[in-house]
Design an enzyme around this catalytic site. Structure first.
Site, PDB file in Angstrom:
ATOM      1  N   ARG A 237       0.802  -1.155  -0.042  1.00  0.00           N
ATOM      2  CA  ARG A 237      -0.114   0.177  -0.074  1.00  0.00           C
ATOM      3  C   ARG A 237       1.123   1.119  -0.062  1.00  0.00           C
ATOM      4  O   ARG A 237       1.871   1.221   0.680  1.00  0.00           O
ATOM      5  CB  ARG A 237      -0.586   0.128   1.354  1.00  0.00           C
ATOM      6  CG  ARG A 237      -2.045  -1.009   1.222  1.00  0.00           C
ATOM      7  CD  ARG A 237      -3.076  -0.540   0.153  1.00  0.00           C
ATOM      8  NE  ARG A 237      -4.233  -1.415  -0.023  1.00  0.00           N
ATOM      9  CZ  ARG A 237      -4.302  -2.426  -0.593  1.00  0.00           C
ATOM     10  NH1 ARG A 237      -3.391  -2.740  -1.343  1.00  0.00           N
ATOM     11  NH2 ARG A 237      -5.626  -3.140  -0.489  1.00  0.00           N
ATOM     12  N   GLU A 266      -3.316   7.879  -4.598  1.00  0.00           N
ATOM     13  CA  GLU A 266      -3.522   6.976  -5.512  1.00  0.00           C
ATOM     14  C   GLU A 266      -4.871   7.126  -6.131  1.00  0.00           C
ATOM     15  O   GLU A 266      -5.751   7.335  -5.531  1.00  0.00           O
ATOM     16  CB  GLU A 266      -3.446   5.335  -5.116  1.00  0.00           C
ATOM     17  CG  GLU A 266      -3.106   4.563  -6.283  1.00  0.00           C
ATOM     18  CD  GLU A 266      -2.846   2.961  -5.345  1.00  0.00           C
ATOM     19  OE1 GLU A 266      -3.929   2.394  -5.632  1.00  0.00           O
ATOM     20  OE2 GLU A 266      -1.730   2.724  -4.806  1.00  0.00           O
ATOM     21  N   HIS A 285      -1.158   0.078 -10.071  1.00  0.00           N
ATOM     22  CA  HIS A 285      -1.684  -0.759  -8.913  1.00  0.00           C
ATOM     23  C   HIS A 285      -2.496  -1.838  -9.580  1.00  0.00           C
ATOM     24  O   HIS A 285      -3.467  -2.330  -9.304  1.00  0.00           O
ATOM     25  CB  HIS A 285      -2.897  -0.078  -8.242  1.00  0.00           C
ATOM     26  CG  HIS A 285      -3.117  -0.762  -6.769  1.00  0.00           C
ATOM     27  ND1 HIS A 285      -3.482  -0.282  -5.400  1.00  0.00           N
ATOM     28  CD2 HIS A 285      -3.122  -2.293  -6.450  1.00  0.00           C
ATOM     29  CE1 HIS A 285      -3.581  -1.002  -4.475  1.00  0.00           C
ATOM     30  NE2 HIS A 285      -3.342  -2.108  -4.919  1.00  0.00           N
TER      31      HIS A 285
HETATM   32  C1  GLV Z   1      -4.738  -5.316  -3.817  1.00  0.00           C
HETATM   33  O1  GLV Z   1      -4.192  -4.272  -3.706  1.00  0.00           O
HETATM   34  C2  GLV Z   1      -5.659  -5.957  -2.766  1.00  0.00           C
HETATM   35  O2  GLV Z   1      -5.402  -5.628  -1.583  1.00  0.00           O
HETATM   36  O3  GLV Z   1      -6.080  -6.918  -3.113  1.00  0.00           O
END
Ligand code: GLV
Length: 325
Positions: A237, A266, A285
């Protein structure tokens, strides 16, 4: 009566069909996240919610949803959901672990390679027409094989990274809240505290959840502790890394390179100073973004939701105390 469910974005077809066969579904089908006012309106009648990591599911949303019994987050991370508030209201919160472990580990390894071998820079040179000839000194990077990899967080994804690294003849150390002696033995890896890990690693990869303890856990002090040649990889994260400190560290060459799948904020704004640097590679991401894995995640989110709505125990509940009699 069929339960009412709100889904905050289009999900793969097969899980969506399953959901529609069992519930009255309303779906936000926009490309961007559902606007807050729409979400607050739609949850008013919802028994269940399929949410994404881009949706902030906080006390305000829960207050707007008096019938809400299950929040099924289609992600392994659930920092976007206020678990304490959900538990207070006896709302079951579910996530989608396991199915995305290897896919995310694959991406972390891809990012590690992209940074080490300067793939983003190389691609930009080729596309811009600036590549004139093969050169003995052009785009020299770092070797992955036989380098030292430091894994912060030896959970499911961290462990898969370790397995991949051993295939590349890397040496592996890890730090975690809990020591994992059985994994140390099985994989031939070593435990180190964070400070030691940072000082010894050629590559540092982050695999912890975002919590109040891990927020900005990599900042100025940690960059100073790292090797000047080190490469930082973050597929966990964004807010685990202090972005200002990262910018300074890359600009001042406290570390050599960074590779990010996640950022703070983000999406990263186009005028973010990090994007002015050459020694960083950033992707949007996409850790779990394979066709197979996203389908499995959506199916798991749907199955969790349906089980919760039936009063059964979903496979992946993050606040099981709600289910305790
Ligand atoms: C992606 O970042 C997730 O947490 O699945």
């Amino acid at each position: 009566m069929r339960p009412k469910v709100y889904v905050t974005r289009l999900i793969p077809e097969e899980p969506l069909k399953k959901l529609q066969q069992n519930c009255d579904c309303r779906i936000w089908d926009g490309e961007l996240p559902v606007p807050r006012d729409v979400l607050l309106r739609e949850v008013q009648t919802a028994d269940g919610l399929v949410s994404l990591l881009t949706d902030r599911i906080d006390a305000t949303v829960m207050d707007a949803a008096p019938k809400l019994r299950v929040i099924s987050n289609m992600a392994v991370g659930f920092d976007n959901v206020d678990i304490k508030e959900a538990t207070k209201r006896r709302i079951v919160v579910c996530n989608t672990p396991e199915v995305l472990t290897e896919t995310t580990a694959d991406l972390a390894f891809a990012l590690m390679s992209a940074a080490a071998r300067r793939i983003g820079e190389g691609e930009r040179i080729v596309r811009s027409g600036k590549w004139k000839t093969w050169g003995p000194m052009i785009l020299l990077g770092q070797d992955i094989h036989h380098a030292m990899l430091g894994i912060i967080g030896l959970g499911r994804i961290g462990t898969e990274i370790a397995k991949r690294a051993l295939g590349f003849d890397m040496k592996v150390i890890y730090c975690d809240r809990d020591r994992r002696p059985e994994m140390e033995k099985k994989l031939g890896i070593e435990y180190a505290d964070l400070k030691t890990l940072l000082a010894r690693s050629d590559f540092v990869t982050i695999h912890t959840p975002l919590t109040s303890e891990t927020h900005h856990m990599i900042g100025e002090e940690q960059f100073k502790a790292m090797k000047k040649t080190a490469i930082l990889v973050n597929t966990a994260r964004g807010p685990i890394v202090d972005p200002k400190a990262l910018y300074n560290a890359l600009r001042d060459r406290l570390i050599a390179y960074a590779a990010l799948d996640v950022t703070e904020p983000e999406p990263i704004p186009p005028d973010d100073p990090l994007l002015t640097l050459d020694n960083i590679v950033i992707v949007p991401h996409i850790g779990s973004a394979s066709v197979a894995t996203r389908t499995k995640m959506a199916m798991m989110a749907v199955d969790n939701l349906l089980a919760g709505l039936k009063g059964e125990r979903p496979h992946h509940v993050v606040n099981p105390e709600v289910l305790a009699k």
